[in-house]
Design an enzyme around this catalytic site. Structure first.
Site, PDB file in Angstrom:
ATOM      1  N   CYS A  74       6.922  -0.508   6.366  1.00  0.00           N
ATOM      2  CA  CYS A  74       6.435   0.682   5.660  1.00  0.00           C
ATOM      3  C   CYS A  74       7.500   1.131   4.669  1.00  0.00           C
ATOM      4  O   CYS A  74       8.692   1.129   5.001  1.00  0.00           O
ATOM      5  CB  CYS A  74       6.163   1.786   6.682  1.00  0.00           C
ATOM      6  SG  CYS A  74       5.608   3.337   5.953  1.00  0.00           S
ATOM      7  N   LEU A  75       7.069   1.545   3.479  1.00  0.00           N
ATOM      8  CA  LEU A  75       8.037   1.998   2.468  1.00  0.00           C
ATOM      9  C   LEU A  75       8.798   3.241   2.925  1.00  0.00           C
ATOM     10  O   LEU A  75       9.885   3.512   2.422  1.00  0.00           O
ATOM     11  CB  LEU A  75       7.321   2.277   1.140  1.00  0.00           C
ATOM     12  CG  LEU A  75       6.671   1.072   0.466  1.00  0.00           C
ATOM     13  CD1 LEU A  75       6.007   1.492  -0.840  1.00  0.00           C
ATOM     14  CD2 LEU A  75       7.670  -0.042   0.221  1.00  0.00           C
TER      15      LEU A  75
ATOM     16  N   GLN B  38       3.075  10.031   1.429  1.00  0.00           N
ATOM     17  CA  GLN B  38       4.389   9.391   1.251  1.00  0.00           C
ATOM     18  C   GLN B  38       5.078   9.830  -0.040  1.00  0.00           C
ATOM     19  O   GLN B  38       6.286   9.646  -0.179  1.00  0.00           O
ATOM     20  CB  GLN B  38       4.250   7.862   1.243  1.00  0.00           C
ATOM     21  CG  GLN B  38       3.879   7.278   2.602  1.00  0.00           C
ATOM     22  CD  GLN B  38       3.774   5.776   2.511  1.00  0.00           C
ATOM     23  OE1 GLN B  38       2.771   5.236   2.075  1.00  0.00           O
ATOM     24  NE2 GLN B  38       4.842   5.088   2.898  1.00  0.00           N
TER      25      GLN B  38
ATOM     26  N   HIS C 202      -3.117   0.653   8.087  1.00  0.00           N
ATOM     27  CA  HIS C 202      -1.781   1.259   7.996  1.00  0.00           C
ATOM     28  C   HIS C 202      -1.804   2.488   7.080  1.00  0.00           C
ATOM     29  O   HIS C 202      -1.296   3.551   7.437  1.00  0.00           O
ATOM     30  CB  HIS C 202      -0.790   0.202   7.492  1.00  0.00           C
ATOM     31  CG  HIS C 202       0.600   0.713   7.265  1.00  0.00           C
ATOM     32  ND1 HIS C 202       1.679   0.281   8.013  1.00  0.00           N
ATOM     33  CD2 HIS C 202       1.088   1.622   6.379  1.00  0.00           C
ATOM     34  CE1 HIS C 202       2.767   0.925   7.605  1.00  0.00           C
ATOM     35  NE2 HIS C 202       2.449   1.728   6.607  1.00  0.00           N
ATOM     36  N   GLU C 203      -2.411   2.329   5.914  1.00  0.00           N
ATOM     37  CA  GLU C 203      -2.430   3.449   4.951  1.00  0.00           C
ATOM     38  C   GLU C 203      -3.303   4.580   5.457  1.00  0.00           C
ATOM     39  O   GLU C 203      -2.964   5.756   5.288  1.00  0.00           O
ATOM     40  CB  GLU C 203      -2.889   2.974   3.569  1.00  0.00           C
ATOM     41  CG  GLU C 203      -2.003   1.936   2.913  1.00  0.00           C
ATOM     42  CD  GLU C 203      -0.518   2.241   2.984  1.00  0.00           C
ATOM     43  OE1 GLU C 203      -0.126   3.423   2.941  1.00  0.00           O
ATOM     44  OE2 GLU C 203       0.269   1.287   3.107  1.00  0.00           O
TER      45      GLU C 203
ATOM     46  N   HIS D 143      -1.498   6.908   7.767  1.00  0.00           N
ATOM     47  CA  HIS D 143      -0.635   7.908   7.120  1.00  0.00           C
ATOM     48  C   HIS D 143      -1.392   9.214   6.868  1.00  0.00           C
ATOM     49  O   HIS D 143      -0.801  10.289   6.893  1.00  0.00           O
ATOM     50  CB  HIS D 143      -0.136   7.386   5.765  1.00  0.00           C
ATOM     51  CG  HIS D 143       1.061   6.495   5.848  1.00  0.00           C
ATOM     52  ND1 HIS D 143       2.282   6.929   6.313  1.00  0.00           N
ATOM     53  CD2 HIS D 143       1.242   5.193   5.505  1.00  0.00           C
ATOM     54  CE1 HIS D 143       3.163   5.930   6.247  1.00  0.00           C
ATOM     55  NE2 HIS D 143       2.552   4.868   5.772  1.00  0.00           N
TER      56      HIS D 143
ATOM     57  N   GLY E 280       0.822  -1.199   0.000  1.00  0.00           N
ATOM     58  CA  GLY E 280       0.000   0.000   0.000  1.00  0.00           C
ATOM     59  C   GLY E 280       0.851   1.241   0.000  1.00  0.00           C
ATOM     60  O   GLY E 280       2.053   1.198   0.294  1.00  0.00           O
TER      61      GLY E 280
HETATM   62 CO    CO Z   1       3.441   3.070   5.422  1.00  0.00          CO
END
Ligand code: CO
Length: 156
Positions: A90-91, A53, A132-133, A136, A48
């Protein structure tokens, strides 16, 4: 379509901590942004990605788990059930994986790129990715919710 740079917590924490604004216009710019997010997600092989981000403070996220792809625009959680503790990453925090408690099942309401409002119920990893997304979009990162290792010992 383009791959965007993913902001890293270590370099851009102040930005990643901001609260994103709702989407009001479902226009070509939104479609272009989401297409870039998809390219970027695929490039980084993530589950995701949220707009902040890639430097855009709008309430937009995408998730792709297995063969399910969802666009989460102005998403809200309408119900949660159960809980599962599992490693999460997480990216924006590459290489870091910590145990986080998430609902086993969530129901959401969101819009897609066309401005179509839909409801969806997800379980397991997909529910985790959605939560999670969505975090953000409020400036929360998974490291805020790490459970201590002792708690996970009894967890099946
Ligand atoms: Co993330």
């Amino acid at each position: 379509m383009a791959i965007r740079k993913v902001l890293l917590r270590d370099e851009n924490e102040d930005f990643l901590r901001k609260v994103s604004k709702p989407v009001v216009e479902f226009d070509d710019n939104l479609v272009a942004l989401i297409n870039d997010m998809i390219d970027t997600l695929h490039k980084y092989d993530g589950l995701g990605l949220a707009a902040p981000q890639i430097g855009v403070l709008k309430r937009i996220a995408i998730v792709e788990v297995g063969d399910v792809y969802l666009e989460l625009i102005n998403p809200v959680i309408t119900s949660k059930e159960g809980s599962i503790i599992r490693d999460e990453g997480c990216l924006s925090l590459p290489g870091l994986f910590k145990k986080v408690e998430r609902p086993a099942k969530v129901s959401i309401r969101a819009f897609d790129r066309h401005g179509f409002e839909y409801e969806y119920t997800a379980e397991g990893l997909l529910a985790r990715a959605i939560c999670h997304e969505m975090d953000h979009l409020d400036g929360h990162l998974f490291v805020d919710f790490v459970v201590d290792d002792k708690k996970t010992k009894g967890d099946k």
